[in-house]
Write an enzyme that holds these catalytic residues in place. Structure first.
Site, PDB file in Angstrom:
ATOM      1  N   THR A 258       5.697 -12.195  14.839  1.00 34.22           N
ATOM      2  CA  THR A 258       6.742 -11.654  15.710  1.00 34.22           C
ATOM      3  C   THR A 258       6.797 -12.393  17.048  1.00 34.22           C
ATOM      4  O   THR A 258       5.771 -12.930  17.500  1.00 34.22           O
ATOM      5  CB  THR A 258       6.458 -10.160  15.941  1.00 34.22           C
ATOM      6  OG1 THR A 258       7.289  -9.673  16.993  1.00 34.22           O
ATOM      7  CG2 THR A 258       5.019  -9.908  16.375  1.00 34.22           C
ATOM      8  N   ASP A 259       7.953 -12.334  17.697  1.00 35.93           N
ATOM      9  CA  ASP A 259       8.067 -12.929  19.038  1.00 35.93           C
ATOM     10  C   ASP A 259       7.262 -12.138  20.078  1.00 35.93           C
ATOM     11  O   ASP A 259       6.998 -12.639  21.174  1.00 35.93           O
ATOM     12  CB  ASP A 259       9.540 -13.028  19.466  1.00 35.93           C
ATOM     13  CG  ASP A 259      10.301 -11.709  19.446  1.00 35.93           C
ATOM     14  OD1 ASP A 259       9.694 -10.670  19.130  1.00 35.93           O
ATOM     15  OD2 ASP A 259      11.511 -11.722  19.756  1.00 35.93           O
ATOM     16  N   GLU A 260       6.880 -10.911  19.729  1.00 38.78           N
ATOM     17  CA  GLU A 260       6.169 -10.071  20.710  1.00 38.78           C
ATOM     18  C   GLU A 260       4.797 -10.620  21.095  1.00 38.78           C
ATOM     19  O   GLU A 260       4.212 -10.168  22.078  1.00 38.78           O
ATOM     20  CB  GLU A 260       5.965  -8.665  20.157  1.00 38.78           C
ATOM     21  CG  GLU A 260       7.245  -7.917  20.011  1.00 38.78           C
ATOM     22  CD  GLU A 260       7.011  -6.450  19.746  1.00 38.78           C
ATOM     23  OE1 GLU A 260       5.930  -5.933  20.068  1.00 38.78           O
ATOM     24  OE2 GLU A 260       7.917  -5.830  19.198  1.00 38.78           O
TER      25      GLU A 260
ATOM     26  N   TYR B 183       0.184  -3.017  18.915  1.00 41.12           N
ATOM     27  CA  TYR B 183       0.846  -3.691  17.792  1.00 41.12           C
ATOM     28  C   TYR B 183       0.893  -5.201  18.020  1.00 41.12           C
ATOM     29  O   TYR B 183       0.428  -5.995  17.187  1.00 41.12           O
ATOM     30  CB  TYR B 183       2.269  -3.145  17.595  1.00 41.12           C
ATOM     31  CG  TYR B 183       3.147  -4.072  16.780  1.00 41.12           C
ATOM     32  CD1 TYR B 183       2.877  -4.312  15.439  1.00 41.12           C
ATOM     33  CD2 TYR B 183       4.232  -4.744  17.365  1.00 41.12           C
ATOM     34  CE1 TYR B 183       3.667  -5.189  14.694  1.00 41.12           C
ATOM     35  CE2 TYR B 183       5.028  -5.608  16.624  1.00 41.12           C
ATOM     36  CZ  TYR B 183       4.739  -5.833  15.289  1.00 41.12           C
ATOM     37  OH  TYR B 183       5.507  -6.699  14.551  1.00 41.12           O
TER      38      TYR B 183
ATOM     39  N   LYS C 156      -0.929  -8.405  16.044  1.00 42.01           N
ATOM     40  CA  LYS C 156      -0.173  -9.496  15.425  1.00 42.01           C
ATOM     41  C   LYS C 156      -0.623 -10.841  16.017  1.00 42.01           C
ATOM     42  O   LYS C 156      -0.780 -11.823  15.286  1.00 42.01           O
ATOM     43  CB  LYS C 156       1.330  -9.313  15.631  1.00 42.01           C
ATOM     44  CG  LYS C 156       1.960  -8.176  14.858  1.00 42.01           C
ATOM     45  CD  LYS C 156       1.836  -8.302  13.351  1.00 42.01           C
ATOM     46  CE  LYS C 156       2.651  -9.438  12.771  1.00 42.01           C
ATOM     47  NZ  LYS C 156       2.609  -9.425  11.268  1.00 42.01           N
TER      48      LYS C 156
ATOM     49  N   ALA D 181       0.819  -1.216   0.000  1.00 44.76           N
ATOM     50  CA  ALA D 181       0.000   0.000   0.000  1.00 44.76           C
ATOM     51  C   ALA D 181       0.853   1.267   0.000  1.00 44.76           C
ATOM     52  O   ALA D 181       0.303   2.372  -0.043  1.00 44.76           O
ATOM     53  CB  ALA D 181      -0.921   0.000   1.222  1.00 44.76           C
TER      54      ALA D 181
HETATM   55  P1  NAD Z   1       7.741  -2.186   7.761  1.00 42.57           P
HETATM   56  O1  NAD Z   1       6.884  -1.253   8.547  1.00 42.57           O
HETATM   57  O2  NAD Z   1       9.132  -1.775   7.428  1.00 42.57           O
HETATM   58  O3  NAD Z   1       7.020  -2.533   6.373  1.00 42.57           O
HETATM   59  C1  NAD Z   1       5.673  -2.842   6.291  1.00 42.57           C
HETATM   60  C2  NAD Z   1       5.273  -2.785   4.813  1.00 42.57           C
HETATM   61  O4  NAD Z   1       3.900  -3.182   4.721  1.00 42.57           O
HETATM   62  C3  NAD Z   1       5.367  -1.384   4.207  1.00 42.57           C
HETATM   63  O5  NAD Z   1       5.949  -1.468   2.916  1.00 42.57           O
HETATM   64  C4  NAD Z   1       3.928  -0.916   4.125  1.00 42.57           C
HETATM   65  O6  NAD Z   1       3.687   0.001   3.058  1.00 42.57           O
HETATM   66  C5  NAD Z   1       3.192  -2.228   3.920  1.00 42.57           C
HETATM   67  N1  NAD Z   1       1.804  -2.222   4.412  1.00 42.57           N
HETATM   68  C6  NAD Z   1       1.362  -1.877   5.644  1.00 42.57           C
HETATM   69  N2  NAD Z   1       0.017  -2.028   5.706  1.00 42.57           N
HETATM   70  C7  NAD Z   1      -0.374  -2.483   4.486  1.00 42.57           C
HETATM   71  C8  NAD Z   1      -1.637  -2.850   3.946  1.00 42.57           C
HETATM   72  N3  NAD Z   1      -2.759  -2.778   4.639  1.00 42.57           N
HETATM   73  N4  NAD Z   1      -1.675  -3.295   2.652  1.00 42.57           N
HETATM   74  C9  NAD Z   1      -0.537  -3.389   1.938  1.00 42.57           C
HETATM   75  N5  NAD Z   1       0.674  -3.046   2.386  1.00 42.57           N
HETATM   76  C10 NAD Z   1       0.753  -2.595   3.653  1.00 42.57           C
HETATM   77  O7  NAD Z   1       7.702  -3.557   8.551  1.00 42.57           O
HETATM   78  P2  NAD Z   1       8.842  -4.667   8.752  1.00 42.57           P
HETATM   79  O8  NAD Z   1       9.664  -4.298   9.922  1.00 42.57           O
HETATM   80  O9  NAD Z   1       9.474  -4.952   7.439  1.00 42.57           O
HETATM   81  O10 NAD Z   1       7.915  -5.909   9.192  1.00 42.57           O
HETATM   82  C11 NAD Z   1       7.347  -6.767   8.218  1.00 42.57           C
HETATM   83  C12 NAD Z   1       6.605  -7.888   8.896  1.00 42.57           C
HETATM   84  O11 NAD Z   1       7.502  -8.616   9.739  1.00 42.57           O
HETATM   85  C13 NAD Z   1       5.471  -7.420   9.809  1.00 42.57           C
HETATM   86  O12 NAD Z   1       4.418  -8.338   9.684  1.00 42.57           O
HETATM   87  C14 NAD Z   1       6.075  -7.477  11.212  1.00 42.57           C
HETATM   88  O13 NAD Z   1       5.078  -7.691  12.172  1.00 42.57           O
HETATM   89  C15 NAD Z   1       6.990  -8.672  11.071  1.00 42.57           C
HETATM   90  N6  NAD Z   1       8.145  -8.703  11.971  1.00 42.57           N
HETATM   91  C16 NAD Z   1       9.001  -7.636  12.048  1.00 42.57           C
HETATM   92  C17 NAD Z   1      10.152  -7.709  12.834  1.00 42.57           C
HETATM   93  C18 NAD Z   1      11.144  -6.557  12.914  1.00 42.57           C
HETATM   94  O14 NAD Z   1      12.105  -6.651  13.669  1.00 42.57           O
HETATM   95  N7  NAD Z   1      10.969  -5.476  12.167  1.00 42.57           N
HETATM   96  C19 NAD Z   1      10.401  -8.883  13.553  1.00 42.57           C
HETATM   97  C20 NAD Z   1       9.500  -9.955  13.465  1.00 42.57           C
HETATM   98  C21 NAD Z   1       8.390  -9.851  12.652  1.00 42.57           C
HETATM   99  O1  DAU Z   2      10.598  -8.428  18.402  1.00 42.87           O
HETATM  100  C1  DAU Z   2      10.183  -8.209  17.100  1.00 42.87           C
HETATM  101  C2  DAU Z   2       9.708  -6.786  16.947  1.00 42.87           C
HETATM  102  O2  DAU Z   2      10.867  -5.966  16.918  1.00 42.87           O
HETATM  103  C3  DAU Z   2       8.865  -6.572  15.708  1.00 42.87           C
HETATM  104  O3  DAU Z   2       7.675  -7.299  15.834  1.00 42.87           O
HETATM  105  C4  DAU Z   2       8.540  -5.094  15.493  1.00 42.87           C
HETATM  106  O4  DAU Z   2       7.876  -4.916  14.253  1.00 42.87           O
HETATM  107  C5  DAU Z   2       9.835  -4.312  15.483  1.00 42.87           C
HETATM  108  O5  DAU Z   2       9.570  -2.921  15.377  1.00 42.87           O
HETATM  109  C6  DAU Z   2      10.637  -4.586  16.752  1.00 42.87           C
HETATM  110  O6  DAU Z   2       9.930  -4.073  17.919  1.00 42.87           O
HETATM  111  P1  DAU Z   2      10.698  -3.286  19.095  1.00 42.87           P
HETATM  112  O7  DAU Z   2       9.706  -2.427  19.774  1.00 42.87           O
HETATM  113  O8  DAU Z   2      11.514  -4.230  19.881  1.00 42.87           O
HETATM  114  O9  DAU Z   2      11.700  -2.417  18.175  1.00 42.87           O
HETATM  115  P2  DAU Z   2      12.194  -0.892  18.250  1.00 42.87           P
HETATM  116  O10 DAU Z   2      13.283  -0.752  17.226  1.00 42.87           O
HETATM  117  O11 DAU Z   2      11.086   0.083  18.204  1.00 42.87           O
HETATM  118  O12 DAU Z   2      12.854  -0.805  19.688  1.00 42.87           O
HETATM  119  C7  DAU Z   2      13.849  -1.728  20.112  1.00 42.87           C
HETATM  120  C8  DAU Z   2      14.172  -1.429  21.563  1.00 42.87           C
HETATM  121  O13 DAU Z   2      14.843  -0.162  21.654  1.00 42.87           O
HETATM  122  C9  DAU Z   2      12.949  -1.294  22.465  1.00 42.87           C
HETATM  123  O14 DAU Z   2      13.256  -1.832  23.726  1.00 42.87           O
HETATM  124  C10 DAU Z   2      12.723   0.226  22.575  1.00 42.87           C
HETATM  125  C11 DAU Z   2      14.136   0.776  22.469  1.00 42.87           C
HETATM  126  N1  DAU Z   2      14.315   2.095  21.806  1.00 42.87           N
HETATM  127  C12 DAU Z   2      13.695   2.322  20.622  1.00 42.87           C
HETATM  128  C13 DAU Z   2      13.874   3.505  19.960  1.00 42.87           C
HETATM  129  C14 DAU Z   2      13.198   3.792  18.643  1.00 42.87           C
HETATM  130  C15 DAU Z   2      15.172   3.031  22.378  1.00 42.87           C
HETATM  131  O15 DAU Z   2      15.764   2.822  23.464  1.00 42.87           O
HETATM  132  N2  DAU Z   2      15.367   4.196  21.705  1.00 42.87           N
HETATM  133  C16 DAU Z   2      14.755   4.491  20.526  1.00 42.87           C
HETATM  134  O16 DAU Z   2      14.974   5.588  19.981  1.00 42.87           O
END
Ligand code: NAD
Ligand code: DAU
Length: 332
Positions: free
Chosen positions: A121-123, A148, A152, A34
């Site tokens: 996610t592990d969350e 969030y 999930k 999207a």
């Molecule tokens: P991100 O926010 O970087 O990317 C999400 C993408 O999904 C974007 O390109 C956005 O435009 C698209 N999107 C959002 N809503 C949409 C919709 N309704 N229709 C179509 N497209 C849509 O996210 P990410 O960090 O790459 O995470 C991707 C997946 O992995 C998620 O499901 C997240 O829960 C999961 N995940 C993330 C992490 C992490 O550390 N980032 C860890 C474990 C699991």
């Molecule tokens: O565990 C998997 C998850 O990891 C995914 O499901 C999520 O999509 C992904 O965003 C991530 O979640 P977190 O909340 O763990 O990630 P974030 O990068 O936002 O933060 C990581 C840790 O760092 C968290 O304990 C909050 C802290 N933090 C975050 C930011 C942005 C800081 O201390 N300072 C910061 O500026």
């Protein structure tokens, strides 16, 4: 093989598309995204448009999803609102994308009898005490903390119900915190790297003792491909690389690798409901499907990630100001 990758221009989705592009040269890839604030079409730059097609559209659009699924063999479903802090400010988009979006995908794969791999996610398991000797496993009860992680968790439960009630051919993976190229500057690691590049100090939430279990995004991609090809239908697999680090250590390491004094950071407001610790036991994926991570040296992976952000200023700079303006409002 023709696959749909939802969310394929986001962070992990686009890394997965690049991975598949290299690993499975005969596959056709359709990205459904999207293009929310988190999506960037430039993430697919350099890939042959005859093999990778971008469809700009929403996973909640049932007509579009139905039409695409009918014409493909499998869906790898990444699309979601992904940032905890955003979910605390405005939960509604999380309900739409994460719950209704997943429901819409499920109905289409059910109707057309197609394979689904759902990315989670592990969350969903909540958090662990710092001294808990146990890690999350496939049997840990769900106990999400934020809007969030609750959405999930809801999406995972929908997938499980559609497998059991309708025989949908789905697998689920729950992965720990990813790092690597193309991650939005709202997230911990890219935020601090880009703050330092712009001459400001990193921002640590609360005391910084919270632990995350870091995995390089390419190892997440290899795990997903393994599950897509060899996973048992209906099963859940936990993905992690034994990368537990507290946030303070991560920020100090970034400062050190960027040639700064490791104590040059600020403590800012903590996240409400902040999960203390995540830790993954990925034994099932390793023993049953033979997967193993390759990027096990966190410091080396972090150094490469820093170099990527230094070399790709034009990619992240347009998102930076708006992201920091949002954080300024919440005292983060
Ligand atoms: P991100 O926010 O970087 O990317 C999400 C993408 O999904 C974007 O390109 C956005 O435009 C698209 N999107 C959002 N809503 C949409 C919709 N309704 N229709 C179509 N497209 C849509 O996210 P990410 O960090 O790459 O995470 C991707 C997946 O992995 C998620 O499901 C997240 O829960 C999961 N995940 C993330 C992490 C992490 O550390 N980032 C860890 C474990 C699991
Ligand atoms: O565990 C998997 C998850 O990891 C995914 O499901 C999520 O999509 C992904 O965003 C991530 O979640 P977190 O909340 O763990 O990630 P974030 O990068 O936002 O933060 C990581 C840790 O760092 C968290 O304990 C909050 C802290 N933090 C975050 C930011 C942005 C800081 O201390 N300072 C910061 O500026």
């Amino acid at each position: 093989m023709k696959i749909i990758v939802t969310g394929g221009v986001g962070f992990i989705g686009s890394n997965f598309v690049h991975y598949i592009y290299k690993q499975r040269p005969d596959w056709q890839i359709t990205v459904l995204d999207a293009l929310t604030y988190a999506g960037n079409r430039d993430n697919l730059k350099g890939l042959d448009e005859n093999r990778v097609k971008l469809v700009v559209g929403n996973t909640c659009d049932a007509e579009l999803v139905d039409k695409l699924v009918a014409d493909h063999d499998a869906v790898v479903h990444f699309a979601a609102e992904s940032h905890n802090d955003n979910s605390l400010e405005n939960p509604r988009p999380f309900l739409d994308s994460n719950i209704v979006g997943t429901y819409t995908i499920l109905e289409a794969v059910r109707k057309h009898g197609k394979r689904l791999h759902h990315i989670s996610t592990d969350e969903v398991y909540g958090d662990l005490e710092l001294d808990d000797p146990h890690k999350f496993t496939e049997h840990t009860p769900y106990n999400p903390s934020s809007p969030y992680s609750a959405t999930k968790a809801g999406s995972d439960l929908l997938v499980r119900a559609w497998v059991r009630s309708f025989g949908v051919q789905a697998t689920i993976s729950n992965c720990s915190n990813n790092y690597g190229p193309y991650q939005h500057v709202e997230k911990l690691i890219p935020r601090q790297i880009t703050e330092i590049i712009e001459g400001r100090r990193p921002k640590l939430y609360g005391t910084g003792e919270n632990v995350r279990d870091w995995i390089h995004t390419e190892d997440h991609s290899s795990a997903i491909l393994t599950i897509l090809e060899k996973g048992k239908i209906g099963d859940t697999y936990l993905v992690g690389a034994n990368g537990e680090k507290d946030n303070k250590t991560v920020i100090e390491l970034i400062l050190k690798l960027m040639g700064k004094n490791p104590t040059d950071y600020d403590h800012v407001n903590d996240r409400p409901g902040h999960d203390m610790r995540y830790a993954i036991d990925s034994t099932k994926l390793r023993t049953e499907l033979g997967w193993a991570p390759k990027f096990t040296d966190f410091e080396a992976g972090l150094k490469d990630t820093i170099d990527w952000y230094k070399a790709n200023h034009d990619w992240w700079q347009p998102q930076k100001q708006a992201t920091e303006a949002k954080y300024a409002k919440t005292g983060h």
